[in-house]
Enzyme design. Sequence first.
Site, PDB file in Angstrom:
ATOM      1  N   CYS A 128      51.054  52.678  27.696  1.00  0.00           N
ATOM      2  CA  CYS A 128      51.817  53.329  26.557  1.00  0.00           C
ATOM      3  C   CYS A 128      52.952  52.340  26.262  1.00  0.00           C
ATOM      4  CB  CYS A 128      52.385  54.608  26.792  1.00  0.00           C
ATOM      5  SG  CYS A 128      50.966  55.680  26.609  1.00  0.00           S
ATOM      6  N   GLU A 261      54.601  50.239  36.003  1.00  0.00           N
ATOM      7  CA  GLU A 261      55.247  51.243  36.730  1.00  0.00           C
ATOM      8  C   GLU A 261      55.397  52.768  36.583  1.00  0.00           C
ATOM      9  OE1 GLU A 261      56.651  49.199  34.468  1.00  0.00           O
ATOM     10  OE2 GLU A 261      58.413  49.662  33.556  1.00  0.00           O
ATOM     11  N   HIS A 285      57.480  45.010  42.854  1.00  0.00           N
ATOM     12  CA  HIS A 285      58.338  44.909  41.395  1.00  0.00           C
ATOM     13  C   HIS A 285      57.975  46.486  40.840  1.00  0.00           C
ATOM     14  CE1 HIS A 285      59.523  43.436  37.471  1.00  0.00           C
ATOM     15  NE2 HIS A 285      58.615  44.273  36.878  1.00  0.00           N
ATOM     16  N   GLU A 286      56.675  46.705  40.965  1.00  0.00           N
ATOM     17  CA  GLU A 286      56.730  48.310  40.275  1.00  0.00           C
ATOM     18  C   GLU A 286      57.147  49.340  41.192  1.00  0.00           C
ATOM     19  OE1 GLU A 286      55.762  47.590  37.566  1.00  0.00           O
ATOM     20  OE2 GLU A 286      54.664  45.748  37.841  1.00  0.00           O
ATOM     21  N   HIS A 289      60.848  49.397  40.075  1.00  0.00           N
ATOM     22  CA  HIS A 289      61.085  50.063  38.824  1.00  0.00           C
ATOM     23  C   HIS A 289      61.606  51.715  39.138  1.00  0.00           C
ATOM     24  CE1 HIS A 289      60.582  47.729  35.649  1.00  0.00           C
ATOM     25  NE2 HIS A 289      59.569  46.932  35.794  1.00  0.00           N
ATOM     26  N   GLU A 308      63.801  45.141  33.204  1.00  0.00           N
ATOM     27  CA  GLU A 308      63.131  44.189  33.866  1.00  0.00           C
ATOM     28  C   GLU A 308      64.108  43.421  34.583  1.00  0.00           C
ATOM     29  OE1 GLU A 308      60.295  44.380  34.371  1.00  0.00           O
ATOM     30  OE2 GLU A 308      59.788  45.711  32.892  1.00  0.00           O
ATOM     31  N   ASP A 365      56.088  43.914  21.534  1.00  0.00           N
ATOM     32  CA  ASP A 365      55.169  43.389  22.157  1.00  0.00           C
ATOM     33  C   ASP A 365      55.050  41.878  21.785  1.00  0.00           C
ATOM     34  OD1 ASP A 365      54.188  45.511  23.407  1.00  0.00           O
ATOM     35  OD2 ASP A 365      52.463  45.636  21.992  1.00  0.00           O
ATOM     36  N   TYR A 373      63.321  39.268  32.151  1.00  0.00           N
ATOM     37  CA  TYR A 373      63.082  39.324  33.478  1.00  0.00           C
ATOM     38  C   TYR A 373      63.992  38.391  34.411  1.00  0.00           C
ATOM     39  CZ  TYR A 373      58.733  41.730  32.509  1.00  0.00           C
ATOM     40  OH  TYR A 373      57.633  42.746  32.242  1.00  0.00           O
ATOM     41  N   ARG A 535      44.253  39.766  32.312  1.00  0.00           N
ATOM     42  CA  ARG A 535      45.655  39.882  32.507  1.00  0.00           C
ATOM     43  C   ARG A 535      46.273  38.914  31.670  1.00  0.00           C
ATOM     44  NH1 ARG A 535      48.230  38.709  38.438  1.00  0.00           N
ATOM     45  NH2 ARG A 535      50.300  38.929  37.950  1.00  0.00           N
TER      46      ARG A 535
HETATM   47  N1  BES Z   1      56.737  47.306  32.887  1.00  0.00           N
HETATM   48  C1  BES Z   1      56.239  45.843  33.158  1.00  0.00           C
HETATM   49  C2  BES Z   1      54.919  45.768  32.123  1.00  0.00           C
HETATM   50  C3  BES Z   1      55.263  45.847  30.626  1.00  0.00           C
HETATM   51  C4  BES Z   1      56.269  45.694  29.994  1.00  0.00           C
HETATM   52  C5  BES Z   1      54.128  46.373  29.867  1.00  0.00           C
HETATM   53  C6  BES Z   1      56.331  45.727  28.605  1.00  0.00           C
HETATM   54  C7  BES Z   1      54.421  46.774  28.572  1.00  0.00           C
HETATM   55  C8  BES Z   1      55.466  46.165  28.032  1.00  0.00           C
HETATM   56  C9  BES Z   1      55.866  45.703  34.608  1.00  0.00           C
HETATM   57  O1  BES Z   1      56.708  46.277  35.217  1.00  0.00           O
HETATM   58  C10 BES Z   1      55.800  44.362  34.791  1.00  0.00           C
HETATM   59  O2  BES Z   1      56.914  43.570  34.547  1.00  0.00           O
HETATM   60  N2  BES Z   1      54.658  43.803  35.132  1.00  0.00           N
HETATM   61  C11 BES Z   1      54.694  42.243  35.379  1.00  0.00           C
HETATM   62  C12 BES Z   1      54.628  42.317  36.731  1.00  0.00           C
HETATM   63  C13 BES Z   1      56.022  41.582  37.624  1.00  0.00           C
HETATM   64  C14 BES Z   1      55.669  41.175  38.765  1.00  0.00           C
HETATM   65  C15 BES Z   1      56.766  40.810  36.893  1.00  0.00           C
HETATM   66  C16 BES Z   1      53.379  41.667  34.529  1.00  0.00           C
HETATM   67  O3  BES Z   1      52.487  42.515  34.355  1.00  0.00           O
HETATM   68  O4  BES Z   1      53.503  40.317  34.686  1.00  0.00           O
HETATM   69 ZN    ZN Z   2      58.533  45.313  35.370  1.00  0.00          ZN
END
Ligand code: BES
Ligand code: ZN
Length: 618
Positions: A128, A261, A285-286, A289, A308, A365, A373, A535
Amino acid sequence: MARRDPHSYNDDTQAEAVSLALSARVDFTSRTLAAEATLTFVKPAGGLLDLDTRDLAIEAVEDLAGQRLAFKLHPAEPILGARLAITLPDGTPGIRIRYRTSPQASALQWLEPAQTSGGTQPFLFSQCQAIHARSVIPLQDTPRLRIRYTAELTIPGALTAVMAAAHRGREAQGDVAIERFEMPQSIPPYLFAFAVGELVSRDLDARSRVWAEPAVIDRAAYEFGGVDKMMLAAEELFGPYDWERFDVLAMPPSFPYGGMENPRLTFLTPTVIAGDRSLVRVLAHELAHSWTGNLVTNANAEHFWLNEGFTVYAERRIILALEGPEAFAIHEALGRRALDESVARFADRPELTRLRTQLAGVDPDDAYSQVPYQKGYFFLRLLEDTVGREPFTTWLRSYLAAFRFGSITTTDFEAHFEGAFPGVLAKVDAATWIDGPGIPLTAAQPRSRRLTAIESLGGALPPDELARSWSATEWQLYLESVPRPCAHCAKLDERFHLTQSTNSEILVAWLTLALQSKHHAVVPRVEQVLSTVGRMKFLRPLYAALAADDRAVRSIARDVSPDRAPAGRQRAARSRSLSSRHRGSANPRRYTARRVVARRAADREAPARAGRVRVRAR
Ligand code: BES
Ligand code: ZN
C-alpha cells in the site's frame, strides 16, 4: 476547507474515521475483492465527506443503520485517483461502503501458481505504501490520520491468509475459509497489508515467527533466526517494542521492495535469503521502522525523510550494536555512494533532492530515491556528531515518546530538537540540509580500516587473501568502486566466481559492473535474474546497463524471442509479475528487442521513473 496532504482528497474540516471493519471475499478467478468497509468516525458528523479511491467500483453507501446515502464518484485524476464524495446527514456516526476492487488495483499483485515456489497455488499480496491503500479500501488515505481495524477475509480453503494485524481465528466453510484479524494499534493507511497463499510458519522466538511458502520456510527460518537479538538491541536503543509481535513474511520473488515495514508482519524479499544472514540489514531496517515511521509517522510524503532517514539511522545503530564499528562504517560508505548516485540521477530535478519536498502534482512513487534515506541519515549523523552520541540517543528516545502513534511534519521535528538543543540546528545550517538541494559539504565521509583497504585498491583485482576476508557488504562496496569499463572482468569472475554468486547483492553489483564493462558473458545470468526477480533496486541498474548497450540487448532479444524460446523458459518466467508489467505483457516469453529498446528510451527520457512502483500482476 484545507487539504493538508497533496496526495489525498482528505479535508481536515470533515469527519475523521478512527476505525475500519473490513469484510472481503478474495476471488482469484476474477482477481478482485468483493468487499464491505465500515468506517466509524471520531464523533458523529454531518455534511460532505471526501474519501480516496482508485479503480474501485462503488456499489452502495449506507449509514450504520442501513439507510442509503447519496454519493458521487468523481472522475479519476492521474495521481490521486477518484474522489468519493458522500453526503452525511447530521449526527452520522459512521458509514458502510459496498464495493469491488479492480483486477488492476495498484496495491495488489495477483500471482499465477507458476509465479510461486510451490507452483500449484495462486498467491496474492498487497503493497500500500505510498498511496495505494485507496485501491483496496475507500478511505482517507493520508498518513496524517490513523485507524484501527478488524478484517474478515474469505479465501479459498486450501490457502492461508496473513495480515499485518493480530490473527483472531479461522473458520472453514465448505470450500472456502474465513480468516479473522484485528489491528489493535492505530496505523496510517499505508501500513494496511495482507497476503494470501500456500503459507506455513515457524516460530523463531516468543515474539516472532516467520511465514513463507513451504519450499522456502527452512531457509527463511535460518536467515531471520537472529531477529530476537536484533529486537533486544533495538529496544535497548529506542525503548520498548510497542507492537506486541514482530513476524516476518518471506515474499514471492516478484515483491518489488527489499522490505516493507507492515506492523506486526514485515514483508521481506526472498533475495535477502543468502544462506548466511549476510543481508539481514534489510530486516534491521524494517524492524527499526517499528519506532521510526510506524510509531512516529510522516504526516505526508513531503516529510518522507522523517520515516526513512530516521530508520536508516536506527538501522545503522542496530548494526553498530550487533556487528561493531567496521561493519557500521562499511554500511555508511555504501549509503554515501548511493546518495551520490541518487543526487546525480536527479540532476535535472534537484528540488527532489531536498529533505523536505514539495510534491503537489508529483507521484510519490516517482519522487522515490535514496535521498530521503541517505541524506536524512547523514543529516542525523551530523546532529549526533554535534551534540554527542549519548545525548542524541536520549533525545531520540524523547522524540519517539513525545510523538508515538502520531503523525508529524519536519517543522514538528525541528521544534522538538530545538527544544532539546537550542541553537544546534542553526549552527549546523539545518536549513540548507532540509530545504536545499544536493549534499551539503558537512556530510560525513565514512572512514574505517577495512574501508581504506578497499579504497586503496582503486578498483584493481584484490589479492585472494583480502577478498576471502570480505563480507557481502565489502564485496558490494568493492564492485561498486571499480572504475567502468573494467578491463579485468573476466579475471575477476574466473577468480571469484561472481556470476555464480548466491548472494543477490554481490550478484547484482557484479552483473551491473560486467554489463557496464561490456563483459557479455554475463548476459544469460542477467536474463535469468530479470526473469525471476521483481525487486526494483535490482531491476533498475540492470535495465539501465542493458539500455546503454545495444549488443547485450540484441543478444537477450535473440535468446528469448517467442519463436526461439524453449519450453523450459516458461518455468524461468515464474514470479516475474512486476517486471512483466514493466514490459506490458503477461506472456512469459516477452522480452522482445522492441520492448527492451522501448524501455531504454523511457529510461533515457526520465531516469527517475525507472523506479516507479505499480504493484500489479499485469
Ligand atoms: N518503507 C520502505 C519501502 C517503501 C518506501 C515502499 C516507499 C513504498 C514506498 C521500506 O522500509 C524500505 O525502505 N525498504 C528498502 C530496504 C531498506 C534496507 C533500505 C528497500 O526496499 O529497498
Ligand atoms: Zn524504510
